[in-house]
Design an enzyme around this catalytic site. Structure first.
Site, PDB file in Angstrom:
ATOM      1  N   GLY A 204       0.778  -1.220  -0.026  1.00 39.50           N
ATOM      2  CA  GLY A 204       0.022  -0.025  -0.059  1.00 39.50           C
ATOM      3  C   GLY A 204       0.915   1.127   0.154  1.00 39.50           C
ATOM      4  O   GLY A 204       1.908   1.040   0.261  1.00 39.50           O
TER       5      GLY A 204
ATOM      6  N   CYS B 119       5.057  -6.564   1.376  1.00 44.43           N
ATOM      7  CA  CYS B 119       5.604  -4.996   1.312  1.00 44.43           C
ATOM      8  C   CYS B 119       5.105  -4.322   2.420  1.00 44.43           C
ATOM      9  O   CYS B 119       5.367  -4.680   3.524  1.00 44.43           O
ATOM     10  CB  CYS B 119       5.056  -4.578   0.067  1.00 44.43           C
ATOM     11  N   TYR B 120       4.179  -3.346   2.323  1.00 46.54           N
ATOM     12  CA  TYR B 120       3.501  -2.669   3.377  1.00 46.54           C
ATOM     13  C   TYR B 120       3.002  -3.563   4.534  1.00 46.54           C
ATOM     14  O   TYR B 120       3.129  -3.535   5.838  1.00 46.54           O
ATOM     15  CB  TYR B 120       2.443  -1.719   2.965  1.00 46.54           C
TER      16      TYR B 120
ATOM     17  N   HIS C 113       7.393  -8.476  -3.802  1.00 50.44           N
ATOM     18  CA  HIS C 113       5.994  -8.693  -4.451  1.00 50.44           C
ATOM     19  C   HIS C 113       6.108 -10.293  -5.161  1.00 50.44           C
ATOM     20  O   HIS C 113       6.222 -10.130  -6.459  1.00 50.44           O
ATOM     21  CB  HIS C 113       5.634  -7.577  -5.207  1.00 50.44           C
TER      22      HIS C 113
ATOM     23  N   GLU D 250       3.752 -11.622  -6.042  1.00 54.55           N
ATOM     24  CA  GLU D 250       2.351 -11.709  -7.017  1.00 54.55           C
ATOM     25  C   GLU D 250       2.754 -11.245  -8.412  1.00 54.55           C
ATOM     26  O   GLU D 250       2.041 -11.424  -9.548  1.00 54.55           O
ATOM     27  CB  GLU D 250       1.113 -11.001  -6.574  1.00 54.55           C
TER      28      GLU D 250
ATOM     29  N   SER E 267     -23.490  -6.279 -25.580  1.00 51.30           N
ATOM     30  CA  SER E 267     -22.375  -5.670 -26.729  1.00 51.30           C
ATOM     31  C   SER E 267     -21.921  -6.893 -27.545  1.00 51.30           C
ATOM     32  O   SER E 267     -21.522  -6.630 -28.786  1.00 51.30           O
ATOM     33  CB  SER E 267     -21.083  -4.973 -26.102  1.00 51.30           C
ATOM     34  N   GLY E 268     -22.110  -7.977 -27.444  1.00 47.06           N
ATOM     35  CA  GLY E 268     -21.682  -9.101 -28.184  1.00 47.06           C
ATOM     36  C   GLY E 268     -20.369  -9.491 -27.625  1.00 47.06           C
ATOM     37  O   GLY E 268     -20.032 -10.726 -28.199  1.00 47.06           O
ATOM     38  N   GLY E 269     -19.796  -8.860 -26.852  1.00 46.93           N
ATOM     39  CA  GLY E 269     -18.537  -9.222 -26.159  1.00 46.93           C
ATOM     40  C   GLY E 269     -18.687 -10.359 -25.127  1.00 46.93           C
ATOM     41  O   GLY E 269     -20.032 -10.713 -24.874  1.00 46.93           O
ATOM     42  N   VAL E 270     -17.672 -11.141 -24.797  1.00 49.03           N
ATOM     43  CA  VAL E 270     -17.951 -12.061 -23.818  1.00 49.03           C
ATOM     44  C   VAL E 270     -18.583 -11.557 -22.559  1.00 49.03           C
ATOM     45  O   VAL E 270     -19.699 -12.480 -21.908  1.00 49.03           O
ATOM     46  CB  VAL E 270     -16.525 -12.596 -23.576  1.00 49.03           C
ATOM     47  N   ASP E 271     -18.156 -10.471 -21.837  1.00 47.29           N
ATOM     48  CA  ASP E 271     -18.449 -10.316 -20.622  1.00 47.29           C
ATOM     49  C   ASP E 271     -19.863  -9.757 -20.467  1.00 47.29           C
ATOM     50  O   ASP E 271     -20.736 -10.456 -19.578  1.00 47.29           O
ATOM     51  CB  ASP E 271     -17.820  -8.878 -20.148  1.00 47.29           C
TER      52      ASP E 271
ATOM     53  N   THR F  10     -22.193 -10.617 -22.513  1.00 48.72           N
ATOM     54  CA  THR F  10     -23.185 -11.891 -22.959  1.00 48.72           C
ATOM     55  C   THR F  10     -23.356 -12.802 -21.735  1.00 48.72           C
ATOM     56  O   THR F  10     -24.420 -13.229 -21.421  1.00 48.72           O
ATOM     57  CB  THR F  10     -22.413 -12.510 -24.138  1.00 48.72           C
TER      58      THR F  10
ATOM     59  N   LYS G 194     -11.341 -12.473 -16.383  1.00 47.43           N
ATOM     60  CA  LYS G 194     -11.601 -13.002 -17.936  1.00 47.43           C
ATOM     61  C   LYS G 194     -11.717 -14.390 -18.055  1.00 47.43           C
ATOM     62  O   LYS G 194     -12.702 -14.777 -18.392  1.00 47.43           O
ATOM     63  CB  LYS G 194     -10.642 -12.261 -18.923  1.00 47.43           C
TER      64      LYS G 194
END
Ligand code: XMP
Length: 513
Positions: free
Chosen positions: A58, A85-86, A171, A173, A228-232, A234, A369
């Protein structure tokens, strides 16, 4: 098997969400909570109910008293706790160690020397590893009784353990940290003893649970869903249709800039799982609004404004009191909508959160995703839709340089279709992030039959990427490129030349505009 839940308490670091991301990739059931925007009693409940805790990095310094109570509560539970870290400094200080200005602040790639064998480093075959650091302060003296596990030039205590508490200054990650995944996995499985519970069922459970909370009080009402037709969007629509007891009106706004076949295939995929989409043809309105507009950012603004106008109109027509959106977790992080995180860019979806009079429902707001894709498959959506390449919200409008006309749109749509067909046929598609055609504003001379012809230059762009933040160019075979070029020039009237874009991101962006 007992269900183990890890909670990441995020103090607003740049990489807080990445911790959750990596842990989920490793198969652990992880929730992520921004400390700044979570009520204190809620934080205490989370700490009490979690199987293990990770305290993130942070921007603060441990001298500011803001978070010491979180560290104290975490330690008091006796549960496995990992500080990064923090979080590492906060825990060290809480346990009686000394934190002070680092003798040498470390930013970026840093060498850490492992000084003690520990289960945390199982599988790490080198004594010195290269990791990602970002800190001014450091743990100068370890807490009494703690064991120092690693050191670096700027961190006399780069890692320590004391009982069930571990801390690392770097880090793990971040991709750049060598053995980062191993360190996280070792902590979770060998030290915290966590089982891997992040699977399709857990994803679904999380989504349904969260959705229930979001639609509280809306039962029996109507929600409009912007497909929108995108994956998300839909998958978000499919989730609400299947699991919420509200009337759902899915709407697809045809702005006239969708790639060839995009609307039809989207509508059909949803129809096959029992969802009827209303397609609203607003293409004339959009073209009219864009007349004379050449500046890319202005194009985006005009399109976004009109998009929400049309959407709002449709919501009123449906008497909707809620709007379903396909916002996913990285959208929230990137837009800085999560308190504590630095604002990186304004995201299209999150910007719509304020549409007047409509409650926003975001069933995928906790997912990444690939998790959305897994959920989509579970809900019966076809694989080709689920693995679709992303298309920007303004669609082909940002792939026609300069002013947009119907003729130019037709050219880029045909060229784009050829690029897609050839790339997909070649088997390269699954390795690419995006592949498309751009109609540039340049013209060049060509020869057709025996005549000289002066026509447009089309650019072809094929890129590899993991998250669109960076991208490298694909290296397709010359045969494939030649086939694409020859088809575009012979099948798309008005095009004289095809060029291949060989610029990575950075310095270029993925889109041309
Ligand atoms: P750039 O061009 O910034 O693109 O490297 C990164 C990713 O974002 C997509 N993109 C957009 N998506 N609205 C969107 O919804 C936009 O205005 C927009 N501009 C770029 C782009 O396709 C790529 O995946």
């Amino acid at each position: 098997m007992e269900r183990h839940v890890v909670s990441v308490l995020d103090f607003g670091g740049q990489y807080g969400h990445l911790i959750a991301r990596r842990m989920r990739e490793l198969g652990y059931l992880v929730y992520h909570y921004p400390v700044e925007s979570t009520r204190n009693d809620e934080l205490l409940r989370i700490i009490r109910e979690s199987s293990a805790l990770i305290l993130s990095g942070g921007p603060l310094s441990v001298w500011e008293e803001r978070h010491s109570s979180v560290a104290r509560e975490a330690v008091r539970t006796g549960k496995p706790v990992l500080g990064i870290c923090y979080g590492h400094q906060l825990l060290a200080q809480e346990l009686g160690g000394v934190v002070g200005p680092s003798p040498r602040p470390e930013f970026g790639r840093t060498i850490v020397r492992i000084t003690s064998m520990d289960p945390l480093f199982y599988g790490v075959t080198e004594d010195s590893i290269s990791v990602w650091m970002s800190h001014n302060d450091a743990v100068i003296r370890p807490p009494p009784g703690a064991k120092v596990l690693a050191v670096s030039e700027g961190s006399p205590v780069a890692a320590f353990k004391l009982g069930n508490v571990y801390g690392v200054q770097w880090h793990p990650e971040v991709h750049h940290s060598q053995y980062g995944r191993e360190v996280l996995d070792n902590w979770a499985s060998r030290i915290a003893g966590l089982s891997r519970g992040w699977n399709e069922n857990a994803i679904l459970e999380l989504v349904i649970d969260d959705l229930r909370r979001q639609i509280e009080g809306l039962e029996g009402g109507t929600a409009i869903s912007a497909v929108s037709g995108g994956v998300d969007s839909t998958v978000a629509t499919a989730v609400v249709h299947r699991f919420a007891r509200i009337r759902l009106v899915p709407v697809m706004i045809d702005h006239g800039f969708h790639p060839h076949g995009w609307i039809e295939s989207s509508v059909k995929a949803l129809e096959n799982i029992g969802i009827k989409v209303r397609v609203v043809d607003a293409s004339d309105e959009f073209l009219e609004a864009l007349r004379g507009v050449r500046d890319p950012e202005k194009k985006r603004r005009v399109i976004a404004r009109l998009y929400f106008e049309v959407l709002h109109r449709e919501a009123e027509r449906a008497r909707a009191s809620a709007l379903v959106q396909g916002t996913i977790y990285p959208d929230i992080i990137e837009s800085g909508a999560m308190p504590g995180a630095e604002r990186i860019k304004t995201h299209h979806n999150v910007a719509t959160r304020s549409l007047p009079g409509l409650r926003i429902i975001e069933p995928l707001r906790w997912l990444y995703k690939d998790e959305v894709r897994r959920l989509g498959v579970m809900l019966g959506l076809p694989k080709d839709l689920i693995s679709r390449q992303p298309v920007p919200g303004p669609g082909l409008a940002v792939r026609v340089e300069g002013e947009i006309t119907r003729d130019k749109l037709e050219i880029v749509r045909k060229a784009d279709r050829i690029v897609r067909e050839e790339v997909e046929r070649s088997g390269l598609a699954e390795h690419l992030w995006q592949y498309f055609a751009v109609l540039t504003s340049s013209r060049a001379t060509g020869v057709r039959g025996d005549r000289r012809a002066y026509g447009w230059v089309v650019a072809v762009r094929l890129v590899e990427s993991i998250d669109a933040m960076t991208a490298s160019i694909a290296r397709p075979s010359w045969d494939l490129l030649e086939r694409i070029a020859s088809r575009i020039v012979s099948e798309v009237p008005g095009v004289a030349r095809v060029v291949y874009d060989i610029t990575s991101k950075p310095p270029a962006t993925i889109e041309w505009e």
